[in-house]
Design a protein around this motif. Structure first.
Motif, PDB file in Angstrom:
ATOM      1  N   UNK A 152       0.793   6.789  -0.339  1.00  0.00           N
ATOM      2  CA  UNK A 152       0.204   5.850   0.606  1.00  0.00           C
ATOM      3  C   UNK A 152      -1.255   5.689   0.210  1.00  0.00           C
ATOM      4  N   UNK A 153      -1.531   4.605  -0.499  1.00  0.00           N
ATOM      5  CA  UNK A 153      -2.871   4.422  -1.038  1.00  0.00           C
ATOM      6  C   UNK A 153      -3.875   4.207   0.078  1.00  0.00           C
ATOM      7  N   UNK A 154      -5.093   4.652  -0.164  1.00  0.00           N
ATOM      8  CA  UNK A 154      -6.158   4.498   0.824  1.00  0.00           C
ATOM      9  C   UNK A 154      -6.544   3.038   0.937  1.00  0.00           C
TER      10      UNK A 154
ATOM     11  N   UNK B 264      -1.778  10.553   7.274  1.00  0.00           N
ATOM     12  CA  UNK B 264      -2.556   9.700   6.376  1.00  0.00           C
ATOM     13  C   UNK B 264      -3.834   9.254   7.078  1.00  0.00           C
TER      14      UNK B 264
ATOM     15  N   UNK C 197      -5.528   0.397   2.786  1.00  0.00           N
ATOM     16  CA  UNK C 197      -4.624  -0.477   3.522  1.00  0.00           C
ATOM     17  C   UNK C 197      -4.485  -1.820   2.902  1.00  0.00           C
TER      18      UNK C 197
ATOM     19  N   UNK D 253       6.513   9.563  -1.667  1.00  0.00           N
ATOM     20  CA  UNK D 253       5.816   8.278  -1.591  1.00  0.00           C
ATOM     21  C   UNK D 253       4.310   8.474  -1.638  1.00  0.00           C
TER      22      UNK D 253
ATOM     23  N   UNK E 141      -3.055   9.331  -0.149  1.00  0.00           N
ATOM     24  CA  UNK E 141      -2.230  10.250   0.632  1.00  0.00           C
ATOM     25  C   UNK E 141      -0.832  10.258   0.018  1.00  0.00           C
TER      26      UNK E 141
ATOM     27  N   UNK F 289       3.163  12.062  -0.107  1.00  0.00           N
ATOM     28  CA  UNK F 289       4.151  12.890   0.573  1.00  0.00           C
ATOM     29  C   UNK F 289       5.012  13.584  -0.473  1.00  0.00           C
TER      30      UNK F 289
ATOM     31  N   UNK G 137      -0.898  -2.814   9.721  1.00  0.00           N
ATOM     32  CA  UNK G 137      -0.219  -2.177   8.586  1.00  0.00           C
ATOM     33  C   UNK G 137       1.145  -1.707   9.083  1.00  0.00           C
TER      34      UNK G 137
ATOM     35  N   UNK H  92       0.812  -1.217   0.000  1.00  0.00           N
ATOM     36  CA  UNK H  92       0.000   0.000   0.000  1.00  0.00           C
ATOM     37  C   UNK H  92       0.841   1.261   0.000  1.00  0.00           C
ATOM     38  N   UNK H  93       2.138   1.098   0.315  1.00  0.00           N
ATOM     39  CA  UNK H  93       3.017   2.265   0.282  1.00  0.00           C
ATOM     40  C   UNK H  93       3.960   2.131  -0.902  1.00  0.00           C
TER      41      UNK H  93
ATOM     42  N   UNK I 107      -6.349   7.761   6.278  1.00  0.00           N
ATOM     43  CA  UNK I 107      -6.900   6.421   6.009  1.00  0.00           C
ATOM     44  C   UNK I 107      -6.327   5.382   6.982  1.00  0.00           C
TER      45      UNK I 107
END
Lengths: 84, 447
Positions: free
Chosen positions: A80-82, B52, A84, A78, A62, A64, B101, A1-2, B54
């Motif tokens: 960070x997709x919503x 973040x 998870x 980077x 999200x 950065x 996570x 997810x990152x 989420x």
């Protein structure tokens, strides 16, 4: 997810009241609109400064971003997709 | 005055004077000491959840690169509910909380938030002592007439932290640092607890003795052999016997169990640097001396850069090694003279490595540090010595790094880094007395 990206990207930023923040940026072939700046921090790199922003975009992810004042370059550090 | 009284300044725990027990939060401003400990709950995880959104409400692990073997530096309360604790490996944490996570932390981000948190504290009192990156003591004794009761002040601080930064914290208020620290642990997350002096025996004494600051696993075992299992047992124990068993420390333990702690909130205490060190968990275990030498050189370079930047020289060199079974040891040696030479640090650390790491031992972590520090003072040097040349080179290298950043210039040996063995960021450990280095919040001038 990152996803670590580290790409130089064009960014449209707004400067107001002694502060600045990214509003839009181009990445992956599309314009991402910054809906909210969720975090900001900075660090020194020698005599220069790096400004970091965590932003929520209109796609729900999200990202950065950072502005390196030595080269005046914006980087997408980077994503960070919503979800998870 | 008895010997005990002399060592405690003639003071005894206030509750032992037979003060009536009870709560009264509306009483007049207290003229005795009032100390608050503010603990940012799961700080690193909170900051990541702010940046973040989420991630909010989800079990989150923050530490090193999750793709490599790393440990959890902070876990969100959702992960803690599954039993995850700081210091666990990601592997252990994922076994306890499979849905967690894991993300790589960013110390620059947390440090920046820490600066802003301390700035908020300093709006209320200038007597702020950063206990760690996520905890600080505030002396509220002399600001109650300005801002109201300690509960009101801490309530305002909590509101400001939420409004300005989106962070929650737990607050403990007490007559000294020891009690404030213990009070802050009583309501987590987002709590506010005040312990009045007369409440100490009722609140503190039923707790297991290991809850007392200063009692670790070994001390707990030793106390258990003496029939001491609660803080109350320790507080009621004969201090002379404790002193006989543990020396001065036994006497201190007895005082702490009785809620006595006269240590001041010292805004400058972290500006006194006692040691400077760096450590690094290797991406894979190593068992060859050459690779160890490369990492020790790399760590030494960073340590000496910080020493020179802050104008320190040191005498004692310490090497830390952790093996693949997570067993750690440290070995030290003391030099005849103070220095900040990277070559001296590297060579002596390698000497310690060769003497103490048996061939074939799998090494997981390496650390080097300098202690017995003093400020470097101008001294007459020999005109044609290697030391003079070394200092000139160091000064030139530092000037380049000051202007273009630490990655702008390095030793040629360190350019050919072991393949796949370096992460982008370096782990950095701060000793309790080293937190005032120049990038510490308290190294900044007060507002």
């Amino acid at each position: 997810m990152i996803q670590q990206v580290g790409e130089s990207i064009p960014v449209l930023a707004r400067f107001r009241d002694g502060r600045f923040e990214p509003r839009k940026f181009l990445w992956g072939g599309g314009v991402r609109i910054v809906e909210r700046v969720t975090g900001r921090w900075s660090e020194h790199d020698g005599q220069y400064k790096i400004y970091h922003f965590a932003v929520m975009t209109d796609t729900g992810s999200c990202c950065e971003l950072s502005l390196h004042t030595r080269h005046m370059v914006w980087l997408l550090d980077r994503v960070l997709a919503a979800g998870g | 005055m008895s010997n005990d009284d002399r060592k405690t300044g003639g003071r005894r725990a206030p509750f032992l004077r037979g003060t009536p027990v009870g709560r009264d939060h509306d009483r007049e401003p207290d003229v005795s000491r009032v100390i608050a400990l503010i603990d940012m709950n799961a700080f690193f995880a909170q900051v990541e959840q702010i940046c973040n959104p989420s991630l909010r409400g989800k079990p989150l692990l923050v530490g090193g690169d999750p793709k490599k073997r790393s440990i959890v530096a902070a876990a969100s309360y959702e992960a803690k509910a599954c039993g995850v604790r700081s210091g666990m490996s990601y592997y252990e944490a994922k076994k306890l909380c499979p849905d967690a996570i894991a993300i790589e932390g960013d110390s620059r981000k947390y440090l920046d938030y820490c600066y802003r948190i301390v700035d908020i504290f300093r709006e209320f009192t200038d007597v702020v002592e950063a206990f760690s990156i996520d905890e600080a003591f505030l002396d509220l004794t002399n600001v109650q007439r300005l801002f109201g009761t300690p509960e009101r002040i801490c309530g305002c601080i909590k509101e400001r932290l939420v409004e300005d930064l989106g962070l929650t914290c737990s607050v403990g208020i007490g007559p000294n640092k020891l009690v404030a620290k213990m009070a802050s642990n009583m309501q987590k997350p987002d709590g506010l607890t005040r312990i009045w002096p007369e409440e100490l025996p009722h609140i503190l004494w039923p707790f297991p003795v290991e809850e007392l600051t200063g009692v670790g696993r070994r001390m707990k075992r030793r106390l258990a052999r003496m029939g001491i299992s609660t803080i109350g047992d320790l507080g009621r124990f004969d201090p002379a016997v404790l002193r006989g068993q543990f020396g001065v420390y036994g006497e201190l333990l007895h005082q702490w169990a009785n809620g006595i702690d006269e240590s001041p909130v010292d805004p400058t205490c972290f500006q006194t640097v006692k040691s400077v060190g760096h450590s690094y968990t290797l991406p894979r275990d190593i068992d060859d001396t050459e690779t160890a030498r490369w990492f020790i050189f790399w760590l030494s370079d960073r340590v000496c850069r910080r020493m020179r930047r802050d104008n320190y020289v040191g005498r004692t060199i310490t090497l830390t090694v952790r093996n693949s079974d997570f067993l750690s040891f440290t070995r030290s040696l003391t030099l005849p003279e103070h220095t900040s030479s990277v070559h001296t640090l590297r060579d002596r650390a390698m000497l310690l490595y060769r003497r103490n790491v048996p061939p074939g031992m799998k090494v997981r972590l390496l650390g080097v540090s300098f202690s017995h520090l003093k400020k470097e003072t101008p001294e007459q040097m020999e005109l044609f010595s290697n030391e003079r040349q070394r200092r000139a080179v160091d000064a030139a290298v530092d000037a380049v790094k000051d202007k273009y950043g630490d990655s702008a210039i390095t030793f040629a040996t360190l350019i050919g880094r072991p393949r796949g063995m370096i992460r982008r960021k370096i782990g950095c450990f701060l000793t309790s007395s080293e937190k005032g280095k120049s990038d510490s919040p308290l190294a900044r001038p007060p507002l």
